[in-house]
Design an enzyme around this catalytic site. Structure first.
Site, short mmCIF file in Angstrom:
data_model
loop_
_atom_site.label_atom_id
_atom_site.label_comp_id
_atom_site.label_asym_id
_atom_site.label_seq_id
_atom_site.Cartn_x
_atom_site.Cartn_y
_atom_site.Cartn_z
N TRP A 17 14.35 -3.13 14.93
CA TRP A 17 14.06 -2.30 13.88
C TRP A 17 14.25 -0.84 14.48
O TRP A 17 14.23 -0.66 15.56
CB TRP A 17 12.69 -2.23 13.89
N ARG A 45 2.26 2.95 1.27
CA ARG A 45 3.81 2.54 1.18
C ARG A 45 4.20 1.41 0.29
O ARG A 45 3.00 0.72 -0.20
CB ARG A 45 4.27 2.34 2.43
N ASP A 51 12.29 -6.46 5.39
CA ASP A 51 11.97 -7.02 3.88
C ASP A 51 13.07 -6.69 2.86
O ASP A 51 13.91 -5.75 3.00
CB ASP A 51 11.10 -5.62 3.41
N PHE A 89 11.69 3.47 3.61
CA PHE A 89 11.15 2.35 3.80
C PHE A 89 11.08 1.27 2.41
O PHE A 89 11.91 1.64 1.39
CB PHE A 89 9.80 2.51 4.10
N GLU A 138 0.73 -4.76 2.88
CA GLU A 138 1.98 -4.36 2.93
C GLU A 138 2.71 -4.87 1.46
O GLU A 138 2.27 -5.90 1.28
CB GLU A 138 2.73 -4.32 4.08
C1 FRU Z 1 7.06 -4.81 6.13
C2 FRU Z 1 6.93 -3.21 6.51
C3 FRU Z 1 6.71 -2.14 5.22
C4 FRU Z 1 7.56 -0.92 5.47
C5 FRU Z 1 8.83 -1.54 6.27
C6 FRU Z 1 9.42 -0.90 7.22
O1 FRU Z 1 7.53 -5.50 6.83
O2 FRU Z 1 6.51 -2.79 7.49
O3 FRU Z 1 5.49 -1.90 5.00
O4 FRU Z 1 7.98 -0.35 4.46
O5 FRU Z 1 8.34 -2.84 6.80
O6 FRU Z 1 10.65 -1.26 7.68
#
Ligand code: FRU
Length: 510
Positions: free
Chosen positions: A70, A176, A46, A102, A228
């Site tokens: 990731w 979040r 993101d 995050f 999200e």
């Molecule tokens: C969206 C997400 C967010 C989180 C981040 C973690 O792609 O899942 O909700 O903060 O990526 O990397």
């Protein structure tokens, strides 16, 4: 995203920076986008902390500096003066004892409400989610909470607030992605937060103490997955006569072409509560394509501009994309506006005008008669593998095909019988790296005009298509063995395409 696997270890700041300097700076690897932001190396997802400050657009992003999948999240950092060329900067935020860093946002605290700077030197304040792997592994549910960090040197260095976390978790797993803005009418900061299947709005006078304002969404919009990365902002309509609030919410999975996608709602916001204009079942997508996720807008942009940028990928297959030294890219930045269609209000997007800074060799082709197939550019035309193609088509079946000498291609067009746009990436090269990678992508047509205006921006491994002046948008990745550079238009019956132009684009890294 799936947070099921975890990698440990965060490199020291010094180690990371030295290695970044040594990283390949040519950006010449296979599939590497030439007109889109990518990190020099390793994994990104993101966009985060997007804020305009003193002539620079800051772009932070979810970054794992150890691998191309990731892992423990940091905030990578880059800046741009024109939204097109990017300068990579050292990592801004590292994981700490409270957790991984995050997604979140950043604001210019002009009134120094936080007290981190002064009115003369207003601080930048980043508001982000901490994710504690220890708490998660221990089986607790309160492992995500919000923290803040500030910069008094225009974003170069960041100091985490010693009172973190500023917003604790009451036992909800998904809590979040805070996006914060200053609400002038009620003279306070408002935070929109994604909470499992809805968003929560929180208010604060100083960015440190937060109190709950309202909830929205558990009975509205698309719910195929977790909510999200929300955003909430005001926009004008009817030439400035009307103002509306737009709420953006990313959703994973449950997108219109599978996996991740971003929906939006248009309505009113009174400083505490968001009320949508339309019925709960009507779903609107910022981008119908599969490869635009977690996008939000820059804060503090000059004028009334709302500039959006997303992560050009999809959690269904993001970690398997066939790239080698880096993985992940951002979409092109897009200006968003509101428009009325059939008594309803929609967001339209267009690539920012700043794209002109890399344009070269524009070919105005005027009107073209298409009798089955017309070739616009073949490999002889100086191999155009980064370009903008614009044209006005009759609202009848057509396809623009971009191919290479290996007969790999993408097809982009309109199916009048089904009333929908399509991207076919089935023969675009490597499509087997993931079973989740859809090859046929569709978007409904929302307009009913006789003509379809289309703008298509192609890079080495992506295409972004804006139909009907950006009312229906699709973003799609593809991975050919060699760049696609022959362009032709196909139509089942003889037709005329008006105002067609082809604009080559220079690499932003050279
Ligand atoms: C969206 C997400 C967010 C989180 C981040 C973690 O792609 O899942 O909700 O903060 O990526 O990397």
């Amino acid at each position: 995203m799936v947070l099921a696997f975890f990698l440990t270890g965060c490199r020291s700041q010094e180690h990371q920076q030295n290695e970044s300097l040594a990283a390949d700076s040519t950006f010449g690897q296979k599939h590497r986008p030439q007109i889109h932001f990518t990190p020099k190396e390793k994994w990104m997802n993101d966009p985060n902390g997007m804020v305009y400050h003193k002539g620079q657009y800051h772009l932070f992003y979810q970054y794992y500096p150890e691998d191309i999948v990731w892992g423990p999240m940091h905030w990578g950092h880059a800046v741009s003066k024109d939204l097109i060329h990017w300068t990579h900067l050292p990592i801004a935020l590292y994981p700490d004892s409270l957790g991984l860093i995050f997604s979140g946002s950043a604001v210019v605290d002009k009134l120094n409400t936080s007290g981190f700077g002064s009115k003369k030197n207003p601080p930048l304040v980043a508001v982000y989610t901490y994710h504690s792997q220890e708490k998660e592994k221990a089986g607790r549910t309160d492992y995500q909470y919000q923290g803040i960090a500030y910069s008094t040197d225009d974003g170069n260095t960041w100091i985490k607030y010693e009172g973190n976390p500023v917003l604790k978790n009451q036992g909800i797993k998904d809590f979040r992605d805070p996006k914060v803005f200053y609400h002038n009418e009620s003279s306070k900061w408002v935070m929109i937060l994604a909470v499992k299947d809805h968003v929560e709005l929180w208010g604060s006078s100083n960015l440190k103490a937060w109190s709950k304002l309202s909830d929205f969404g558990s009975d509205y919009g698309a719910h195929g997955g977790v909510w999200e990365c929300p955003d909430l902002f005001e926009m004008t309509l009817d030439g400035g006569a009307t103002r509306k609030w737009v709420m953006i919410v990313s959703l994973n999975p449950g997108g219109p072409n599978g996996g991740s996608a971003t929906q939006y709602f248009v309505g009113e916001f009174d400083g505490a509560k968001f009320t949508p204009d339309t019925h709960s079942s009507k779903i609107k997508w910022i981008d119908y394509g599969p490869d635009n996720y977690a996008g939000v807008t820059w804060s503090n942009t000059p004028g009334d501009r709302k500039i959006f940028l997303g992560w050009m990928s999809n959690w269904s297959y993001a970690q398997e994309l066939p790239t080698m030294t880096w993985r992940g890219a951002a979409t092109l930045p897009r200006d968003m506006t509101l428009t009325r269609v059939n008594n309803d209000v929609f967001v339209t997007s267009s690539v920012v005008d700043e794209l002109v800074v890399i344009s070269e060799g524009k070919k105005e082709l005027g009107s073209l008669q298409v009798d089955k197939t017309v070739t616009l550019a073949d490999e002889g035309f100086e191999a155009v593998s980064q370009f903008v193609l614009r044209g006005t088509f009759k609202a009848e079946d057509f396809a623009v095909v971009v191919s290479n000498s290996k007969d790999q291609s993408i097809r982009v067009g309109y199916d009048s019988g089904a009333g929908r746009f399509f991207i076919d990436r089935g023969k675009s090269g490597n499509v087997t790296f993931s079973k989740q990678f859809p090859t046929e992508i569709f978007s409904p047509r929302l307009d009913s005009d006789d003509e379809i205006e289309m703008t298509m921006v192609l890079d080495h491994s992506s295409v972004e298509v804006f139909f009907d002046n950006g009312l229906s948008v699709m973003t799609s990745l593809f991975f050919p063995d060699e760049p696609l550079s022959s362009i032709s238009i196909h139509s089942s019956h003889p037709t005329k395409v008006a105002r067609i132009s082809l604009q080559k684009l220079r690499s932003i890294w050279k």
